[in-house]
Design a protein around this motif. Structure first.
Motif, PDB file in Angstrom:
ATOM      1  N   LEU A 139     -62.475  64.636  19.333  1.00  0.00           N
ATOM      2  CA  LEU A 139     -61.012  64.796  19.362  1.00  0.00           C
ATOM      3  C   LEU A 139     -60.759  65.821  18.311  1.00  0.00           C
ATOM      4  N   GLU A 140     -61.579  66.126  17.327  1.00  0.00           N
ATOM      5  CA  GLU A 140     -60.954  67.005  16.245  1.00  0.00           C
ATOM      6  C   GLU A 140     -61.224  68.525  17.118  1.00  0.00           C
ATOM      7  N   GLN A 141     -62.160  68.889  17.860  1.00  0.00           N
ATOM      8  CA  GLN A 141     -62.091  69.953  18.627  1.00  0.00           C
ATOM      9  C   GLN A 141     -60.847  70.316  19.495  1.00  0.00           C
ATOM     10  N   MET A 142     -60.555  69.153  19.913  1.00  0.00           N
ATOM     11  CA  MET A 142     -59.482  69.197  21.187  1.00  0.00           C
ATOM     12  C   MET A 142     -58.169  69.405  20.097  1.00  0.00           C
ATOM     13  N   VAL A 143     -58.022  68.819  19.181  1.00  0.00           N
ATOM     14  CA  VAL A 143     -56.845  68.693  18.398  1.00  0.00           C
ATOM     15  C   VAL A 143     -56.498  70.514  17.890  1.00  0.00           C
ATOM     16  N   GLN A 144     -57.728  70.886  17.468  1.00  0.00           N
ATOM     17  CA  GLN A 144     -57.770  72.357  16.915  1.00  0.00           C
ATOM     18  C   GLN A 144     -57.590  73.265  17.863  1.00  0.00           C
ATOM     19  N   LEU A 145     -58.066  73.095  18.966  1.00  0.00           N
ATOM     20  CA  LEU A 145     -57.850  73.945  20.292  1.00  0.00           C
ATOM     21  C   LEU A 145     -56.296  74.027  20.609  1.00  0.00           C
ATOM     22  N   ARG A 146     -55.727  72.863  20.640  1.00  0.00           N
ATOM     23  CA  ARG A 146     -54.477  72.644  20.967  1.00  0.00           C
ATOM     24  C   ARG A 146     -53.422  73.570  19.836  1.00  0.00           C
ATOM     25  N   GLU A 147     -53.696  73.275  18.731  1.00  0.00           N
ATOM     26  CA  GLU A 147     -53.040  73.765  17.508  1.00  0.00           C
ATOM     27  C   GLU A 147     -53.139  75.398  17.532  1.00  0.00           C
ATOM     28  N   ASN A 148     -54.440  75.943  17.746  1.00  0.00           N
ATOM     29  CA  ASN A 148     -54.579  77.304  17.864  1.00  0.00           C
ATOM     30  C   ASN A 148     -53.808  77.864  18.962  1.00  0.00           C
ATOM     31  N   LEU A 149     -54.014  77.202  20.157  1.00  0.00           N
ATOM     32  CA  LEU A 149     -53.426  77.832  21.248  1.00  0.00           C
ATOM     33  C   LEU A 149     -51.928  77.693  21.131  1.00  0.00           C
ATOM     34  N   GLU A 150     -51.397  76.920  20.340  1.00  0.00           N
ATOM     35  CA  GLU A 150     -49.961  76.608  20.219  1.00  0.00           C
ATOM     36  C   GLU A 150     -49.501  77.664  19.443  1.00  0.00           C
ATOM     37  N   VAL A 151     -50.103  78.097  18.325  1.00  0.00           N
ATOM     38  CA  VAL A 151     -49.662  79.255  17.506  1.00  0.00           C
ATOM     39  C   VAL A 151     -49.897  80.573  18.129  1.00  0.00           C
ATOM     40  N   VAL A 152     -50.934  80.777  18.995  1.00  0.00           N
ATOM     41  CA  VAL A 152     -51.132  81.782  19.887  1.00  0.00           C
ATOM     42  C   VAL A 152     -50.019  82.064  20.840  1.00  0.00           C
ATOM     43  N   SER A 153     -49.911  81.145  21.432  1.00  0.00           N
ATOM     44  CA  SER A 153     -48.876  80.980  22.357  1.00  0.00           C
ATOM     45  C   SER A 153     -47.386  81.472  21.882  1.00  0.00           C
ATOM     46  N   TRP A 154     -47.021  80.719  20.699  1.00  0.00           N
ATOM     47  CA  TRP A 154     -45.571  81.266  20.018  1.00  0.00           C
ATOM     48  C   TRP A 154     -45.675  82.537  19.533  1.00  0.00           C
ATOM     49  N   LEU A 155     -46.710  83.209  19.208  1.00  0.00           N
ATOM     50  CA  LEU A 155     -47.052  84.496  18.695  1.00  0.00           C
ATOM     51  C   LEU A 155     -46.952  85.552  19.592  1.00  0.00           C
ATOM     52  N   LEU A 156     -47.389  85.172  20.950  1.00  0.00           N
ATOM     53  CA  LEU A 156     -47.329  86.062  22.131  1.00  0.00           C
ATOM     54  C   LEU A 156     -45.860  86.055  22.802  1.00  0.00           C
ATOM     55  N   LEU A 157     -45.267  84.800  22.607  1.00  0.00           N
ATOM     56  CA  LEU A 157     -43.934  84.728  23.279  1.00  0.00           C
ATOM     57  C   LEU A 157     -43.000  85.528  22.279  1.00  0.00           C
TER      58      LEU A 157
END
Length: 284
Positions: A139-157
């Motif tokens: 679970l920790e890996q999945m939550v971390q992956l989602r958080e990192n992806l969300e940050v990168v997605s907002w930055l790219l957007l």
């Protein structure tokens, strides 16, 4: 020259926008592939009652959160452990040939249930079964992956929107310079009774053509960039892991943005010179 400059400027901007959008799609696709690879590992008690195991298997197969269920017996678990951790060392030797690894059910979940709240409920429900020893999920890996992806997605957007704004500003200026040379002709047409729509039509049409051409060139540049990377990359690029619908949507989006920029830039640039008196036109 003005038309060539406009097309080149729009093409480069659409190329960079296409790259940023493709990285965003790749991030989402990567997260989806990771989620699909993760599984809920339900370890069973040693010497578990076969009827209870059958009941649990049916429960898992009929559950609304299940994508697939695989039973892993003790021998298969040992083989997978040996393959994963290498090798030559036999973990059963210090235990007198006893296999310490338990049998388990390996359950892959539907993406909608890979969330902290849903996983907590699923884990609590499964741990109530008498044959279940422990329920594991990264679970920790999945939550971390989602958080990192969300940050990168907002930055790219944010970067993509900034590029779009810069592109519109530059393209509007370039188109306006092209129409500037014809501002007196626009005024003359109004004086002889031409309507605004009649005057605007050829400029807007030319803007749409330039936008479509720029979009096609931008698509070719994106494909060329990924093709060159594919030649240099030691392993297949994840770009080709995108779904066909996403890839086609990306290319169509580049062309549509080009059309929108060409139309809006031409429309606004022509309006700048409509209904102006001669003195102001000569001063512009």
């Amino acid at each position: 020259m003005a038309a060539i400059t406009t097309v080149m400027s729009m093409s480069l901007m659409l190329f960079f926008i296409g790259l940023f959008v493709s990285y965003l799609l790749l991030g989402q696709r990567y997260a989806q592939r990771v989620e699909e690879a993760l599984s809920l590992d339900i370890q069973l008690m040693d010497e578990a009652d076969p009827s209870a195991m059958d009941h649990l298997a049916r429960k898992l197969k009929n559950a609304n959160f299940t994508r697939s269920v695989e039973f892993v017996d003790k021998l298969q678990a040992l083989e997978e452990y040996q393959q994963k951790f290498g090798g030559e060392t036999d973990i059963t030797e210090p235990l007198g040939g006893l296999n310490p690894l338990p049998s388990s059910f390996r359950v892959k979940l539907l993406p909608a249930y890979i969330h902290a709240d849903s996983l907590a409920k699923i884990r609590a429900s499964l741990e109530e079964e008498v044959v279940v020893s422990i329920v594991e999920f990264p679970l920790e890996q999945m939550v971390q992956l989602r958080e990192n992806l969300e940050v990168v997605s907002w930055l790219l957007l944010a970067i993509g929107l900034a590029l779009l704004g810069i592109a519109f500003y530059l393209i509007f200026g370039t188109i306006r310079l092209g129409i500037y040379a014809q501002r007196l002709a626009i005024r003359s047409m109004q004086l002889i009774g031409a309507t605004e729509a009649f005057i605007r039509r050829p400029f807007v049409t030319r803007g749409l053509v330039q936008g479509a051409l720029s979009g096609l060139i931008g698509c070719l540049l994106v494909l060329a960039a990924w093709g060159m990377l594919a030649l240099w990359a030691p392993t297949p690029l994840p770009m080709w892991h995108l779904r066909s619908a996403d890839f086609i949507g990306l290319l169509l989006g580049i062309v549509l943005i080009g059309l929108l920029l060409g139309w809006a830039g031409s429309y606004l640039a022509v309006n700048r010179y409509l209904n102006k008196d001669l003195d102001k036109l000569m001063q512009d």
